[in-house]
Design an enzyme around this catalytic site. Structure first.
Site, PDB file in Angstrom:
ATOM      1  N   LYS A   1      84.748  39.702  38.332  1.00 61.51           N
ATOM      2  CA  LYS A   1      85.344  41.048  38.396  1.00 61.51           C
ATOM      3  C   LYS A   1      84.346  42.000  39.048  1.00 61.51           C
ATOM      4  CE  LYS A   1      87.536  44.418  35.263  1.00 61.51           C
ATOM      5  NZ  LYS A   1      87.870  44.709  33.855  1.00 61.51           N
TER       6      LYS A   1
ATOM      7  N   SER B   1      92.624  45.724  33.262  1.00 64.95           N
ATOM      8  CA  SER B   1      92.101  46.000  34.575  1.00 64.95           C
ATOM      9  C   SER B   1      91.565  44.771  35.318  1.00 64.95           C
ATOM     10  CB  SER B   1      90.976  47.028  34.459  1.00 64.95           C
ATOM     11  OG  SER B   1      89.939  46.539  33.641  1.00 64.95           O
TER      12      SER B   1
ATOM     13  N   SER C   1      91.485  44.480  28.742  1.00 60.79           N
ATOM     14  CA  SER C   1      91.469  44.134  30.163  1.00 60.79           C
ATOM     15  C   SER C   1      91.211  42.672  30.510  1.00 60.79           C
ATOM     16  CB  SER C   1      90.443  44.991  30.889  1.00 60.79           C
ATOM     17  OG  SER C   1      91.005  46.240  31.142  1.00 60.79           O
TER      18      SER C   1
HETATM   19  N1  GLN Z   1      94.135  49.529  29.717  1.00 61.04           N
HETATM   20  C1  GLN Z   1      93.066  50.041  28.951  1.00 61.04           C
HETATM   21  C2  GLN Z   1      92.531  51.313  29.562  1.00 61.04           C
HETATM   22  O1  GLN Z   1      93.062  51.732  30.524  1.00 61.04           O
HETATM   23  C3  GLN Z   1      91.990  49.002  28.790  1.00 61.04           C
HETATM   24  C4  GLN Z   1      91.136  48.848  29.973  1.00 61.04           C
HETATM   25  C5  GLN Z   1      90.004  47.874  29.792  1.00 61.04           C
HETATM   26  O2  GLN Z   1      89.978  47.078  28.853  1.00 61.04           O
HETATM   27  N2  GLN Z   1      89.034  47.967  30.689  1.00 61.04           N
HETATM   28  O3  GLN Z   1      91.615  51.898  29.075  1.00 61.04           O
END
Ligand code: GLN
Length: 505
Positions: free
Chosen positions: A75, A150, A174
């Site tokens: 990532k 994400s 994410s």
């Molecule tokens: N969807 C969640 C957010 O927008 C989690 C994102 C993540 O785990 N990086 O904060």
């Protein structure tokens, strides 16, 4: 679909060389990724160099580590030395990492091969990868759908076999949610199990690096490699903390089903698939009981206050000068090109403050700005006590809910997300709708617990799809297994059991 074990055996039996494997994967990426958009940077030279080293070891008849030769993706918020690391943001478009994240260092020591860096929501903020400053990633099962986020680029690259496995990060879901949307496995380790050194911080008390893989076995191999104490991250713990109870037997375990996770808002198909799986588990003699996590209803608000507050502090360091900044000598930066077209050079900006305002204004996307503003507000004098401090207190209560429940049961089973993958564009204009899809994953981060996401529907590979789409009803669905702190190995054992009954029986 090649998993780590298959690649390891293939290399040892000389069915293929590591270099052949890398060439194969690169060809696959070049033909497929135009449509999917999982990669932000390809690291061809690095991959070939690493593959050569593995092949040399094999030709010298040296014992190779388990992960040696298995091509992976990373990532793009995890640093790989000498490789660009954007965090999906324009403000880091030119940033070249000058050291390896500890997790990467450990994988490299085991002979891992890095094919490239994968797309993400800017700084990890989002649940669909549409908040990437570059382009959205598409779900390999149906290109009209989001891969989740994400870590959407990582999940898509694994699910369509453009790599063997990937590293993602999970602040509020994410790793787990994109794994569920793409029909693969994702592990969010206990807070502290894996070093965060070299992970671009989003919300430091919630962030964790973890594996995204095709099988539970692979998740275990990667987790065991990257976990452990690191002096560069004072919150990391010794791997001896990770509990290994060899007497643990699945048949004797007790599973809790929290009633708050099955109320309104959950899709019919998700509920049915989870219930079917629970029934299959019960038929194998495992005890199931209903439990309650009464503070679940506060989790989302609590998460977003804490995550945004921490993000506003973490992102203060980006000023458009450091971390690659805006380089006037860089030809290939679209950000810079834009600036040159607009003829906005430093000399035209009157003060340093104006320069910061300008670079931060241009460098951050809409969602990131929203979070910085809200986070600064919840941390400001006068509001700190009403929001941030209160959220921290609620966080303690949520943690207590889990602690109590996990004294009675060994694992908690829940859906990963209230729906299967949603359509690209469906939620992006309505942040609240997007935040609601995190409802089943954020509590785990607030409590610092480990959780595994794994697919429960029997499916083929998306590579076999002729039309590059399946119907909405046929999209993958995941289940979440939550366990006690540092009990990843038990969770993985239980995960392998569910994998077996859902996919091989
Ligand atoms: N969807 C969640 C957010 O927008 C989690 C994102 C993540 O785990 N990086 O904060």
């Amino acid at each position: 679909m090649n998993n780590i074990l298959e690649i390891h055996q293939g290399l040892k039996k000389k069915e293929f060389s590591a270099q052949e494997l890398v060439r194969d994967y690169l060809a696959k990426i070049k033909s497929k990724d135009k449509e999917i958009g999982a990669f932000l940077t390809l690291t061809e030279d690095l991959a070939m160099r690493q593959a050569k080293t593995v092949d040399k070891q094999i030709s010298e008849k040296k014992e190779i580590p388990f992960l040696a030769g298995a091509p992976m993706t990373v990532k793009d918020n995890i640093l790989v030395e000498d490789v660009r690391c954007t965090a999906g943001s324009k403000i880091l478009e030119n940033y070249i990492a000058f050291y390896d994240a500890t997790a990467i260092k450990k994988l490299k020591e085991q002979g891992a091969i890095i094919l490239g860096k994968t797309n993400l929501d800017e700084f990890g903020m989002g649940g669909s990868t549409e908040n990437s400053a570059f382009y959205p990633t598409k779900n390999p099962w149906n290109l009209n759908y989001a891969p989740g986020g994400s870590s959407g680029g990582s999940a898509a690259s694994v699910s369509v076999d453009m790599c063997c496995y990937s590293l993602g990060s999970d602040t509020g879901g994410s790793i787990r949610q994109p794994a569920a949307f793409c029909g693969i496995v994702g592990l969010k380790p206990t807070y502290g199990a894996v070093s965060r050194h070299g992970l671009i911080a989003f919300a430091s008390s919630l962030d964790q690096i973890g594996p995204i893989t095709k099988t539970v076995e692979d998740a275990k191999i990667v987790f065991e490699t990257i976990s452990g104490r690191d002096k560069m991250d004072s919150t990391s713990v010794d791997s001896k903390t990770i509990i290994h109870n060899s007497k643990f037997k699945i048949q004797n375990s007790k599973i809790g089903i929290p009633r708050e996770y099955f109320g309104k808002g959950i899709d019919k198909e998700v509920k049915e698939e989870i219930e079917k799986t629970i029934k299959k588990i019960q038929e194998k003699g495992v005890k199931i009981e209903e439990i309650s996590l009464p503070r679940t209803k506060y989790a989302l608000a609590c998460y977003y206050i804490i995550a945004m507050s921490e993000a506003s502090a973490n992102l203060a360091r980006y000023d458009g000068i450091r971390y690659g900044g805006i380089k006037s000598d860089s030809e290939n930066s679209s950000f810079l090109r834009e600036k040159q077209d607009n003829k906005t050079t430093i000399s035209e900006v009157e003060t340093l403050m104006n320069y910061y305002l300008k670079t931060r204004g241009e460098g951050f996307g809409q969602e990131v700005k929203r979070r910085i503003i809200l986070g600064a507000y919840t941390l400001s004098a006068g509001y700190y006590q009403a929001y941030y401090l209160k959220a921290q207190k609620v966080r303690t209560l949520i943690r207590e809910d889990f602690k109590k429940a996990l004294e009675k049961v060994d694992f908690i089973l829940t859906p990963v997300s209230p729906s299967p993958a949603f359509k690209l564009g469906e939620k992006i204009t309505d942040p609240l709708k997007m935040y609601l899809s995190d409802i089943f994953t954020v509590s785990v981060n607030l409590a610092g617990l480990p959780a595994l996401s794994l697919p429960i529907k029997k499916m083929n590979s998306p590579m076999l799809l002729k039309e590059k789409k399946i119907k909405a009803k046929e999209l993958p669905i995941g289940i979440q297994i939550i366990g006690r702190h540092f009990q990843e190995l038990e969770i993985l054992k239980f995960g392998a059991f569910i994998e077996e009954i859902c996919h091989h029986q």
